[in-house]
Scaffold this motif. Structure first.
Motif: not given
Ligand SMILES: [Zn+2]
Ligand SMILES: [Zn+2]
Length: 231
Positions: A134-163
């Protein structure tokens, strides 16, 4: 059912991850330890911790990071470190929810929150996400999205390089490392929009800075960043 939960309690006692006392709440940390967390001073820049700030940033850090604002909740101390460590490695969904709730509460005090079109969690590379599960930032974001009623843009930006892991790199090396690590998947969703990027900890800021620069290049109007802690 009652007997089963008593049995589970015997083998897996519900204890605070910090002080190991038996828990009376449904989180992974007791109220006493939670109360010990040190809230960062809202009047000062969350990034440099020195200059007075508007929307959490002083003029200097605002230019440096390409953010229009930054909101961080807590000082990075041993309690926060334990929470985030357990969030990453022990798959504690409960901690993610709790951290999201705490950050949402902090964010709700800022008027720019009502302008946000999408919340974007800092993405993990798909290989890393598969390894961790899982992605820890996603879990935190999902909760914020639920509470503040702001849509989650999970797939708008992707990590293309393995850093590589960033912890042992200098600031310059980190910036180079994440420089072209991201890719915008839906540019049509970015134009004229206002975003809030969410991460667990902000350290040098290079990851979120790189995302902010790219989103602005595509035409995003404003970018805000937020994190549970400032290390
Ligand atoms: Zn405790
Ligand atoms: Zn500053």
């Amino acid at each position: 059912m009652k007997r089963l939960s008593q049995l589970l309690d015997l083998f897996f006692p519900n204890v605070c991850i910090v002080c190991k006392e038996k828990l009376t709440n449904n989180h992974c940390i007791c109220q006493k330890c939670l109360n010990k967390l040190v809230l960062l001073d809202k009047k000062k820049c969350f990034f440099c911790g020195e200059s007075p700030a508007k929307y959490g940033l002083c003029e200097h850090c605002k230019k440096e990071l390409h953010f229009d604002g930054l909101v961080s909740s807590y000082k990075f101390d041993n309690i926060i470190q334990l929470l985030i460590h357990n969030l990453k490695y022990n798959e504690y969904m409960k901690i993610g929810k709790l951290l999201g709730e705490l950050l949402a509460n902090r964010l709700s005090k800022y008027e720019f929150i009502s302008d946000i079109d999408f919340i974007i969690p800092v993405p993990l590379h798909k290989v890393k996400e598969r390894e961790r599960g899982f992605n820890q930032s996603y879990i935190i974001s999902k909760e914020i999205s639920n509470i503040l009623k702001i849509p989650l843009g999970k797939n708008i930006i992707k990590r293309s390089k393995y850093t590589k892991t960033q912890t042992k790199l200098t600031k310059e090396e980190r910036e180079k490392n994440v420089g072209d690590a991201f890719e915008i998947k839906y540019p049509e969703l970015v134009k004229e929009k206002i975003f809030l990027i969410v991460d667990d900890v902000i350290t040098t800021g290079s990851t979120m800075k790189s995302m902010a620069s790219l989103l602005k290049e595509i035409g995003a109007r404003r970018i805000y960043a937020s994190s549970i802690a400032r290390a």
